[in-house]
Design a protein around this motif. Sequence first.
Motif, PDB file in Angstrom:
ATOM      1  N   SER A   1     108.103   9.806  11.789  1.00 39.07           N
ATOM      2  CA  SER A   1     109.308  10.467  11.328  1.00 39.07           C
ATOM      3  C   SER A   1     109.138  11.963  11.515  1.00 39.07           C
ATOM      4  N   LEU A   2     110.249  12.618  11.567  1.00 38.70           N
ATOM      5  CA  LEU A   2     110.297  14.064  11.575  1.00 38.70           C
ATOM      6  C   LEU A   2     110.942  14.475  10.273  1.00 38.70           C
ATOM      7  N   GLU A   3     110.421  15.512   9.662  1.00 36.43           N
ATOM      8  CA  GLU A   3     110.973  15.926   8.383  1.00 36.43           C
ATOM      9  C   GLU A   3     111.338  17.393   8.419  1.00 36.43           C
ATOM     10  N   PHE A   4     112.555  17.685   7.988  1.00 39.22           N
ATOM     11  CA  PHE A   4     113.035  19.048   7.811  1.00 39.22           C
ATOM     12  C   PHE A   4     113.513  19.157   6.381  1.00 39.22           C
TER      13      PHE A   4
ATOM     14  N   LYS B   1     120.048  28.544  10.236  1.00 35.38           N
ATOM     15  CA  LYS B   1     119.055  29.419  10.879  1.00 35.38           C
ATOM     16  C   LYS B   1     117.661  28.783  10.846  1.00 35.38           C
ATOM     17  N   GLU B   2     117.300  28.265   9.703  1.00 39.29           N
ATOM     18  CA  GLU B   2     115.984  27.634   9.562  1.00 39.29           C
ATOM     19  C   GLU B   2     115.888  26.342  10.387  1.00 39.29           C
ATOM     20  N   PHE B   3     116.978  25.591  10.440  1.00 34.59           N
ATOM     21  CA  PHE B   3     116.992  24.354  11.230  1.00 34.59           C
ATOM     22  C   PHE B   3     116.804  24.668  12.716  1.00 34.59           C
ATOM     23  N   ARG B   4     117.451  25.751  13.200  1.00 34.14           N
ATOM     24  CA  ARG B   4     117.283  26.145  14.614  1.00 34.14           C
ATOM     25  C   ARG B   4     115.814  26.382  14.930  1.00 34.14           C
ATOM     26  N   ARG B   5     115.111  27.119  14.058  1.00 37.87           N
ATOM     27  CA  ARG B   5     113.684  27.380  14.274  1.00 37.87           C
ATOM     28  C   ARG B   5     112.891  26.080  14.277  1.00 37.87           C
ATOM     29  N   TRP B   6     113.220  25.193  13.347  1.00 41.48           N
ATOM     30  CA  TRP B   6     112.515  23.922  13.239  1.00 41.48           C
ATOM     31  C   TRP B   6     112.687  23.108  14.512  1.00 41.48           C
ATOM     32  N   VAL B   7     113.921  22.992  15.023  1.00 39.15           N
ATOM     33  CA  VAL B   7     114.163  22.227  16.244  1.00 39.15           C
ATOM     34  C   VAL B   7     113.393  22.837  17.411  1.00 39.15           C
ATOM     35  N   LEU B   8     113.410  24.162  17.532  1.00 42.17           N
ATOM     36  CA  LEU B   8     112.664  24.803  18.623  1.00 42.17           C
ATOM     37  C   LEU B   8     111.164  24.553  18.492  1.00 42.17           C
ATOM     38  N   ASP B   9     110.642  24.550  17.266  1.00 42.69           N
ATOM     39  CA  ASP B   9     109.216  24.227  17.060  1.00 42.69           C
ATOM     40  C   ASP B   9     108.921  22.806  17.527  1.00 42.69           C
ATOM     41  N   ILE B  10     109.809  21.861  17.218  1.00 41.81           N
ATOM     42  CA  ILE B  10     109.615  20.471  17.651  1.00 41.81           C
ATOM     43  C   ILE B  10     109.677  20.398  19.173  1.00 41.81           C
ATOM     44  N   LEU B  11     110.645  21.073  19.791  1.00 39.35           N
ATOM     45  CA  LEU B  11     110.740  21.085  21.254  1.00 39.35           C
ATOM     46  C   LEU B  11     109.479  21.687  21.880  1.00 39.35           C
ATOM     47  N   ASP B  12     108.987  22.795  21.314  1.00 40.49           N
ATOM     48  CA  ASP B  12     107.749  23.401  21.823  1.00 40.49           C
ATOM     49  C   ASP B  12     106.588  22.419  21.728  1.00 40.49           C
ATOM     50  N   ARG B  13     106.513  21.709  20.627  1.00 43.16           N
ATOM     51  CA  ARG B  13     105.446  20.721  20.451  1.00 43.16           C
ATOM     52  C   ARG B  13     105.559  19.610  21.491  1.00 43.16           C
ATOM     53  N   GLU B  14     106.789  19.142  21.738  1.00 41.38           N
ATOM     54  CA  GLU B  14     107.008  18.080  22.722  1.00 41.38           C
ATOM     55  C   GLU B  14     106.608  18.546  24.119  1.00 41.38           C
TER      56      GLU B  14
END
Length: 189
Positions: free
Chosen positions: A8-11, A95-108
């Motif tokens: 799972s992914l958690e935000f 704003k925080e969700f945008r950062r979180w999604v980009l962190d997940i994309l970077d990890r992928e």
Amino acid sequence: MKSITNNSLEFQNTNFAYMEMGGQTWLLAAEVGQALGYADDKAIHRIFNRHADEFTQQMTGVVKVTTPGGMQDARMFSLRSAHLIDMFARTPKAKEFRRWVLDILDREVAQGNVNPAFDFKMHVHNINVACIHLEVMRDIWRNELDPALRALGSPIAVKMVDRLDACAQVNGVRGGMERASGLKGLQYH
């Protein structure tokens, strides 16, 4: 499409029961809405419907999911399209969700799960969308605003006349991208 179990992914307080398809991670629209702080997924669907021309088929789709009420259609968003939805969201969590999604994309990308190669088709699509919007603005300018401003004697009309013919430049960029990519005739009207 297969569901990923025990992953799972958690935000914040939203636990995404994500799916994988075509090497991409996909999120349910309802969970994206919850993560952004909307009361239900209707707001996400309104955002998507207003900006549907900015999404490709590789970014979103509808799947059947099992719910307590039985099988239902549910919209899914790739991480890339979840980020795009979030760009249009106006909630305190956006704003925080945008950062979180980009962190997940970077990890992928770091794990080799996403091909970061330049996607000509997607960029040609985006240029086509920009051109469509520019053409609408140009037509509104020519048919309504310019005549009204000229009738008032406003100097703005003269200053703006060349600025709104930018579609010619966009078409040039679009043609160059089509030639460079080998993808001909990509039109998304």
